[in-house]
Write a protein that holds these residues in place. Structure first.
Motif, PDB file in Angstrom:
ATOM      1  N   GLY A   1      27.037  34.073   0.422  1.00  0.00           N
ATOM      2  CA  GLY A   1      28.007  34.995   0.647  1.00  0.00           C
ATOM      3  C   GLY A   1      27.684  36.485   0.153  1.00  0.00           C
ATOM      4  N   SER A   2      28.836  37.330   0.626  1.00  0.00           N
ATOM      5  CA  SER A   2      28.638  38.733  -0.002  1.00  0.00           C
ATOM      6  C   SER A   2      28.729  38.881  -1.638  1.00  0.00           C
ATOM      7  N   ASP A   3      28.978  37.722  -1.977  1.00  0.00           N
ATOM      8  CA  ASP A   3      29.045  37.658  -3.778  1.00  0.00           C
ATOM      9  C   ASP A   3      27.786  37.071  -4.037  1.00  0.00           C
ATOM     10  N   ASP A   4      26.731  36.663  -3.147  1.00  0.00           N
ATOM     11  CA  ASP A   4      25.688  35.954  -3.622  1.00  0.00           C
ATOM     12  C   ASP A   4      25.682  34.459  -3.800  1.00  0.00           C
ATOM     13  N   LYS A   5      26.784  34.037  -3.813  1.00  0.00           N
ATOM     14  CA  LYS A   5      27.253  32.740  -3.885  1.00  0.00           C
ATOM     15  C   LYS A   5      26.222  31.702  -2.916  1.00  0.00           C
ATOM     16  N   GLN A   6      25.617  30.800  -3.044  1.00  0.00           N
ATOM     17  CA  GLN A   6      24.791  30.030  -2.200  1.00  0.00           C
ATOM     18  C   GLN A   6      25.583  28.547  -1.826  1.00  0.00           C
TER      19      GLN A   6
ATOM     20  N   ILE B   1      33.249  27.967   4.994  1.00  0.00           N
ATOM     21  CA  ILE B   1      32.482  29.011   4.444  1.00  0.00           C
ATOM     22  C   ILE B   1      33.199  30.135   4.412  1.00  0.00           C
ATOM     23  N   ASN B   2      33.433  31.050   3.481  1.00  0.00           N
ATOM     24  CA  ASN B   2      34.227  32.105   3.433  1.00  0.00           C
ATOM     25  C   ASN B   2      33.584  33.458   4.036  1.00  0.00           C
ATOM     26  N   GLY B   3      33.924  33.985   5.069  1.00  0.00           N
ATOM     27  CA  GLY B   3      33.063  35.248   5.624  1.00  0.00           C
ATOM     28  C   GLY B   3      32.777  35.053   7.040  1.00  0.00           C
ATOM     29  N   ILE B   4      32.868  33.749   7.457  1.00  0.00           N
ATOM     30  CA  ILE B   4      32.863  33.543   8.861  1.00  0.00           C
ATOM     31  C   ILE B   4      34.053  33.310   9.494  1.00  0.00           C
TER      32      ILE B   4
ATOM     33  N   VAL C   1      18.138  30.100   6.013  1.00  0.00           N
ATOM     34  CA  VAL C   1      19.073  30.670   5.178  1.00  0.00           C
ATOM     35  C   VAL C   1      19.614  31.938   5.871  1.00  0.00           C
ATOM     36  N   VAL C   2      20.811  32.095   5.993  1.00  0.00           N
ATOM     37  CA  VAL C   2      21.657  33.053   6.365  1.00  0.00           C
ATOM     38  C   VAL C   2      22.483  33.907   5.265  1.00  0.00           C
ATOM     39  N   ARG C   3      22.679  35.204   5.448  1.00  0.00           N
ATOM     40  CA  ARG C   3      23.418  36.000   4.553  1.00  0.00           C
ATOM     41  C   ARG C   3      24.658  36.433   5.330  1.00  0.00           C
ATOM     42  N   LEU C   4      25.691  36.423   4.593  1.00  0.00           N
ATOM     43  CA  LEU C   4      27.034  37.029   5.299  1.00  0.00           C
ATOM     44  C   LEU C   4      27.139  38.329   5.011  1.00  0.00           C
ATOM     45  N   PRO C   5      27.631  39.048   5.748  1.00  0.00           N
ATOM     46  CA  PRO C   5      27.781  40.627   5.722  1.00  0.00           C
ATOM     47  C   PRO C   5      29.051  40.923   4.817  1.00  0.00           C
ATOM     48  N   PRO C   6      29.095  42.226   4.173  1.00  0.00           N
ATOM     49  CA  PRO C   6      30.275  42.329   3.448  1.00  0.00           C
ATOM     50  C   PRO C   6      31.966  42.313   4.128  1.00  0.00           C
ATOM     51  N   THR C   7      31.611  42.527   5.323  1.00  0.00           N
ATOM     52  CA  THR C   7      33.079  42.447   6.200  1.00  0.00           C
ATOM     53  C   THR C   7      32.548  41.972   7.681  1.00  0.00           C
ATOM     54  N   GLN C   8      33.782  41.214   8.227  1.00  0.00           N
ATOM     55  CA  GLN C   8      33.638  41.107   9.549  1.00  0.00           C
ATOM     56  C   GLN C   8      34.402  41.648  10.428  1.00  0.00           C
ATOM     57  N   ALA C   9      35.731  42.086  10.039  1.00  0.00           N
ATOM     58  CA  ALA C   9      36.442  42.527  10.787  1.00  0.00           C
ATOM     59  C   ALA C   9      37.013  43.987  10.605  1.00  0.00           C
TER      60      ALA C   9
END
Length: 107
Positions: free
Chosen positions: A8-13, A33-36, A99-107
């Protein structure tokens, strides 16, 4: 079953199992998953499932298609060489450990 780790953008895996043939977006939404967001339901029309592919068997990833290429130019977070739409990444055994990282924002 193959596994993918979302950072996540908070580095939580969060590592989840993804059935072969399912998209990473589908699996992320099912696992909360928060962020998708996946607002278009996986038709590559919204770019709200943007991820950065960090590591794994990168040679096993499918090529970026024309529609995905266009949508990656419309992401709300910066597009990089690691950017992909998770709705266009369908799980295979070869992608186990991705392994994928989520961006800070999606919308």
């Amino acid at each position: 079953m193959p596994k993918v780790t979302f950072i996540g953008s908070d580095d939580k895996q969060t590592q989840i199992e993804v059935p072969v043939g399912h998209s990473l977006m589908e699996a992320a939404i099912h696992a909360n998953i928060n962020g998708i967001l996946g607002e278009c339901g996986g038709s590559a029309n919204c770019a709200t499932c943007h991820v950065y592919v960090e590591s794994g068997n990168l040679d096993a990833l499918p090529e970026v298609g024309v529609v995905e290429e266009e949508m990656l130019d419309a992401t709300s977070s910066e597009r990089t060489e690691k950017s992909r739409l998770s709705c266009q990444l369908f799980m295979t055994e070869a992608l186990d450990g991705l392994v994928v990282r989520l961006p800070p924002t999606q919308a």
